[in-house]
Design a protein around this motif. Structure first.
Motif, PDB file in Angstrom:
ATOM      1  N   VAL A   1       0.850  -1.194   0.000  1.00 55.62           N
ATOM      2  CA  VAL A   1       0.000   0.000   0.000  1.00 55.62           C
ATOM      3  C   VAL A   1       0.884   1.241   0.000  1.00 55.62           C
ATOM      4  O   VAL A   1       1.782   1.391   0.824  1.00 55.62           O
ATOM      5  N   THR A   2       0.644   2.112  -0.958  1.00 56.83           N
ATOM      6  CA  THR A   2       1.466   3.318  -1.067  1.00 56.83           C
ATOM      7  C   THR A   2       0.835   4.515  -0.357  1.00 56.83           C
ATOM      8  O   THR A   2       1.534   5.430   0.054  1.00 56.83           O
ATOM      9  N   GLU A   3      -0.508   4.487  -0.226  1.00 55.25           N
ATOM     10  CA  GLU A   3      -1.199   5.556   0.505  1.00 55.25           C
ATOM     11  C   GLU A   3      -2.317   4.924   1.324  1.00 55.25           C
ATOM     12  O   GLU A   3      -3.163   4.219   0.784  1.00 55.25           O
ATOM     13  N   THR A   4      -2.309   5.164   2.634  1.00 53.05           N
ATOM     14  CA  THR A   4      -3.337   4.594   3.495  1.00 53.05           C
ATOM     15  C   THR A   4      -4.298   5.673   3.983  1.00 53.05           C
ATOM     16  O   THR A   4      -3.909   6.831   4.171  1.00 53.05           O
ATOM     17  N   GLU A   5      -5.547   5.270   4.180  1.00 54.29           N
ATOM     18  CA  GLU A   5      -6.588   6.162   4.700  1.00 54.29           C
ATOM     19  C   GLU A   5      -6.625   7.481   3.938  1.00 54.29           C
ATOM     20  O   GLU A   5      -6.615   8.559   4.520  1.00 54.29           O
ATOM     21  N   VAL A   6      -6.667   7.360   2.612  1.00 51.70           N
ATOM     22  CA  VAL A   6      -6.755   8.555   1.760  1.00 51.70           C
ATOM     23  C   VAL A   6      -8.181   9.097   1.853  1.00 51.70           C
ATOM     24  O   VAL A   6      -9.142   8.400   1.549  1.00 51.70           O
ATOM     25  N   LYS A   7      -8.308  10.335   2.277  1.00 52.72           N
ATOM     26  CA  LYS A   7      -9.633  10.941   2.429  1.00 52.72           C
ATOM     27  C   LYS A   7     -10.079  11.544   1.099  1.00 52.72           C
ATOM     28  O   LYS A   7      -9.395  12.374   0.520  1.00 52.72           O
ATOM     29  N   LEU A   8     -11.244  11.098   0.639  1.00 53.05           N
ATOM     30  CA  LEU A   8     -11.823  11.609  -0.600  1.00 53.05           C
ATOM     31  C   LEU A   8     -13.056  12.437  -0.253  1.00 53.05           C
ATOM     32  O   LEU A   8     -13.908  12.001   0.518  1.00 53.05           O
ATOM     33  N   THR A   9     -13.151  13.628  -0.823  1.00 52.17           N
ATOM     34  CA  THR A   9     -14.235  14.550  -0.469  1.00 52.17           C
ATOM     35  C   THR A   9     -14.886  15.131  -1.711  1.00 52.17           C
ATOM     36  O   THR A   9     -14.198  15.597  -2.628  1.00 52.17           O
ATOM     37  N   LEU A  10     -16.210  15.088  -1.738  1.00 55.36           N
ATOM     38  CA  LEU A  10     -16.998  15.730  -2.798  1.00 55.36           C
ATOM     39  C   LEU A  10     -17.861  16.783  -2.109  1.00 55.36           C
ATOM     40  O   LEU A  10     -18.964  16.489  -1.630  1.00 55.36           O
ATOM     41  N   PRO A  11     -17.378  18.027  -2.061  1.00 51.58           N
ATOM     42  CA  PRO A  11     -18.064  19.055  -1.253  1.00 51.58           C
ATOM     43  C   PRO A  11     -19.152  19.813  -2.016  1.00 51.58           C
ATOM     44  O   PRO A  11     -19.311  19.670  -3.233  1.00 51.58           O
ATOM     45  N   GLU A  12     -19.902  20.596  -1.249  1.00 52.42           N
ATOM     46  CA  GLU A  12     -20.866  21.572  -1.783  1.00 52.42           C
ATOM     47  C   GLU A  12     -21.862  20.971  -2.772  1.00 52.42           C
ATOM     48  O   GLU A  12     -22.093  21.525  -3.849  1.00 52.42           O
ATOM     49  N   GLN A  13     -22.420  19.831  -2.395  1.00 53.78           N
ATOM     50  CA  GLN A  13     -23.479  19.240  -3.211  1.00 53.78           C
ATOM     51  C   GLN A  13     -24.832  19.810  -2.756  1.00 53.78           C
ATOM     52  O   GLN A  13     -25.020  20.113  -1.582  1.00 53.78           O
ATOM     53  N   ILE A  14     -25.765  19.940  -3.703  1.00 52.09           N
ATOM     54  CA  ILE A  14     -27.087  20.494  -3.395  1.00 52.09           C
ATOM     55  C   ILE A  14     -28.149  19.441  -3.695  1.00 52.09           C
ATOM     56  O   ILE A  14     -28.205  18.894  -4.806  1.00 52.09           O
ATOM     57  N   SER A  15     -28.980  19.148  -2.714  1.00 52.15           N
ATOM     58  CA  SER A  15     -30.045  18.156  -2.889  1.00 52.15           C
ATOM     59  C   SER A  15     -31.220  18.780  -3.633  1.00 52.15           C
ATOM     60  O   SER A  15     -31.295  20.003  -3.785  1.00 52.15           O
ATOM     61  N   PRO A  16     -32.174  17.955  -4.130  1.00 56.21           N
ATOM     62  CA  PRO A  16     -33.346  18.503  -4.834  1.00 56.21           C
ATOM     63  C   PRO A  16     -34.126  19.519  -4.007  1.00 56.21           C
ATOM     64  O   PRO A  16     -34.766  20.420  -4.558  1.00 56.21           O
TER      65      PRO A  16
ATOM     66  N   ASN B   1     -30.842  21.265   0.206  1.00 57.06           N
ATOM     67  CA  ASN B   1     -29.950  20.988   1.341  1.00 57.06           C
ATOM     68  C   ASN B   1     -28.521  20.785   0.839  1.00 57.06           C
ATOM     69  O   ASN B   1     -28.290  20.068  -0.127  1.00 57.06           O
ATOM     70  N   ARG B   2     -27.588  21.426   1.513  1.00 52.21           N
ATOM     71  CA  ARG B   2     -26.173  21.273   1.155  1.00 52.21           C
ATOM     72  C   ARG B   2     -25.577  20.074   1.900  1.00 52.21           C
ATOM     73  O   ARG B   2     -25.859  19.865   3.076  1.00 52.21           O
ATOM     74  N   PHE B   3     -24.737  19.304   1.211  1.00 51.08           N
ATOM     75  CA  PHE B   3     -24.108  18.161   1.860  1.00 51.08           C
ATOM     76  C   PHE B   3     -22.773  17.862   1.189  1.00 51.08           C
ATOM     77  O   PHE B   3     -22.484  18.327   0.073  1.00 51.08           O
ATOM     78  N   THR B   4     -21.971  17.073   1.887  1.00 50.92           N
ATOM     79  CA  THR B   4     -20.645  16.674   1.400  1.00 50.92           C
ATOM     80  C   THR B   4     -20.530  15.158   1.495  1.00 50.92           C
ATOM     81  O   THR B   4     -20.933  14.564   2.497  1.00 50.92           O
ATOM     82  N   ILE B   5     -20.012  14.543   0.453  1.00 46.81           N
ATOM     83  CA  ILE B   5     -19.754  13.101   0.465  1.00 46.81           C
ATOM     84  C   ILE B   5     -18.278  12.880   0.775  1.00 46.81           C
ATOM     85  O   ILE B   5     -17.409  13.469   0.131  1.00 46.81           O
ATOM     86  N   GLU B   6     -18.020  12.057   1.771  1.00 49.58           N
ATOM     87  CA  GLU B   6     -16.640  11.774   2.148  1.00 49.58           C
ATOM     88  C   GLU B   6     -16.415  10.271   2.245  1.00 49.58           C
ATOM     89  O   GLU B   6     -17.347   9.517   2.538  1.00 49.58           O
ATOM     90  N   GLY B   7     -15.203   9.849   2.008  1.00 51.54           N
ATOM     91  CA  GLY B   7     -14.854   8.439   2.136  1.00 51.54           C
ATOM     92  C   GLY B   7     -13.360   8.291   2.375  1.00 51.54           C
ATOM     93  O   GLY B   7     -12.586   9.234   2.150  1.00 51.54           O
TER      94      GLY B   7
ATOM     95  N   THR C   1     -27.355  11.627  -6.765  1.00 49.64           N
ATOM     96  CA  THR C   1     -28.764  11.976  -6.547  1.00 49.64           C
ATOM     97  C   THR C   1     -29.385  11.092  -5.466  1.00 49.64           C
ATOM     98  O   THR C   1     -30.188  11.563  -4.648  1.00 49.64           O
ATOM     99  N   LYS C   2     -29.006   9.810  -5.444  1.00 48.28           N
ATOM    100  CA  LYS C   2     -29.510   8.912  -4.397  1.00 48.28           C
ATOM    101  C   LYS C   2     -29.066   9.405  -3.017  1.00 48.28           C
ATOM    102  O   LYS C   2     -29.859   9.430  -2.064  1.00 48.28           O
ATOM    103  N   PHE C   3     -27.794   9.801  -2.915  1.00 41.56           N
ATOM    104  CA  PHE C   3     -27.303  10.369  -1.665  1.00 41.56           C
ATOM    105  C   PHE C   3     -28.116  11.603  -1.296  1.00 41.56           C
ATOM    106  O   PHE C   3     -28.504  11.795  -0.136  1.00 41.56           O
ATOM    107  N   ALA C   4     -28.376  12.453  -2.295  1.00 46.66           N
ATOM    108  CA  ALA C   4     -29.100  13.702  -2.059  1.00 46.66           C
ATOM    109  C   ALA C   4     -30.511  13.441  -1.535  1.00 46.66           C
ATOM    110  O   ALA C   4     -30.991  14.136  -0.634  1.00 46.66           O
TER     111      ALA C   4
END
Length: 296
Positions: A73-88, A91-97, A198-201
């Motif tokens: 493993v070359t990178e561990t616990e890499v945080k991925l962020t998709l910010p400033e999403q708007i739901s139908p 509502n503002r939300f952020t997807i993180e993993g 959209t499902k997340f939203a």
């Protein structure tokens, strides 16, 4: 003479390898105990000795089986962020993993570690495809980095391995370890990423709107793919809100799960393993440190 020297070198290499494995597993146990005590003090929850032991063995067996991947493993616990999403509904939300990345020669692979069993993951791949597609979207389009493959690592070892472990049967353990494949390749595609977001939203809108409609009775009675359990057993009995859920009450009335009537139903504490863990923890666990600073 040369043949003898070669045998000596092989023996030394084998001994060095065995010492490395012993030291690694001792280090894993030490770190496991430190992390456990820290989490116990922070969350106020303890594990029975048997459950704690099983957790440690899950990590050790994962290392034994996945050593090649773990060490590359070359990178561990890499945080991925998709910010400033708007739901139908606005509502503002952020997807993180969080994922692990391995770069080898000309390929890059993303691994998502799950505490699930491999049979369940294989039977329910679509549940993981959507999530990894979003991670792939973040990695390739927002981070501008190449990706060649994605996979789930299911760390929960099979029941057959647990039985071999409990029986202290080394031959059977070796055989079952050879059969165990915790790495499940997950195909990724960017075609449905927007649908997944959209499902997340929609889930965000339901949460913000306090819309918590329970699954239907039929859903509770259905068997979950990859398991022999009903939805009500695997999911509902681990839900603290089940006694205020119309679907779960109806399920209790039309099945034989609670043959003892209302008293058995209202006294049900959930999954039998969880109840045993709770009972054994309170009965046999000695008082550990009370100050988290003692562990730092």
């Amino acid at each position: 003479m040369r043949e003898q020297d070669s045998l000596i070198r092989k023996d030394k290499a084998k001994l060095k390898e065995q010492m490395y494995l012993i030291e690694m597993e001792e280090w894993i146990e030490e770190q496991y105990n430190i992390n456990y005590e820290r989490l116990r003090l922070e969350g106020g929850h303890a594990l029975s000795p048997e459950v704690k032991r099983q957790g440690l063995w899950q990590i050790i067996l994962y290392f034994r089986k996945m050593r090649e991947i773990a060490e590359t493993v070359t990178e561990t616990e890499v945080k991925l962020t998709l910010p400033e999403q708007i739901s139908p509904k606005g509502n503002r939300f952020t997807i993180e993993g969080v994922v692990d990345i391995i770069r080898e020669k000309n390929t890059t692979t993303m691994y998502d570690i799950k505490t699930h069993d491999a049979d369940y993951v294989n039977a329910n791949k679509e549940d993981y495809i959507d999530q990894l597609n979003v991670y792939t979207h973040i990695w390739q389009n927002l981070r501008n980095e190449r990706l060649d493959g994605t996979a789930v690592i299911a760390t929960q070892f099979p029941r057959a391995i647990k039985k071999a472990l409990d029986a202290d049967d080394d031959v059977r353990m070796h055989k079952e370890m050879e059969k165990w494949n915790p790495v499940i390749q997950i195909p990724f595609s960017q075609e449905k990423v927007e649908d997944t977001i959209t499902k997340f939203a929609c889930v965000v809108d339901n949460i913000e709107g306090r819309e918590f409609t329970p699954p239907s009775l039929q859903k509770l009675q259905d068997r979950i793919r990859g398991t022999k359990q009903r939805f009500a057993t695997r999911v509902c009995r681990n839900c603290d809100a089940r006694f205020s859920c119309d679907s779960y009450r109806e399920y209790a009335q039309v099945t034989n799960s609670f043959s003892g009537g209302f008293t058995e139903y209202i006294n049900d504490l959930g999954n039998a393993d969880e109840v045993e863990n709770f009972t054994n923890t309170n009965a046999f666990t000695t008082p550990p440190p009370t100050d988290i600073n003692d562990l730092i």
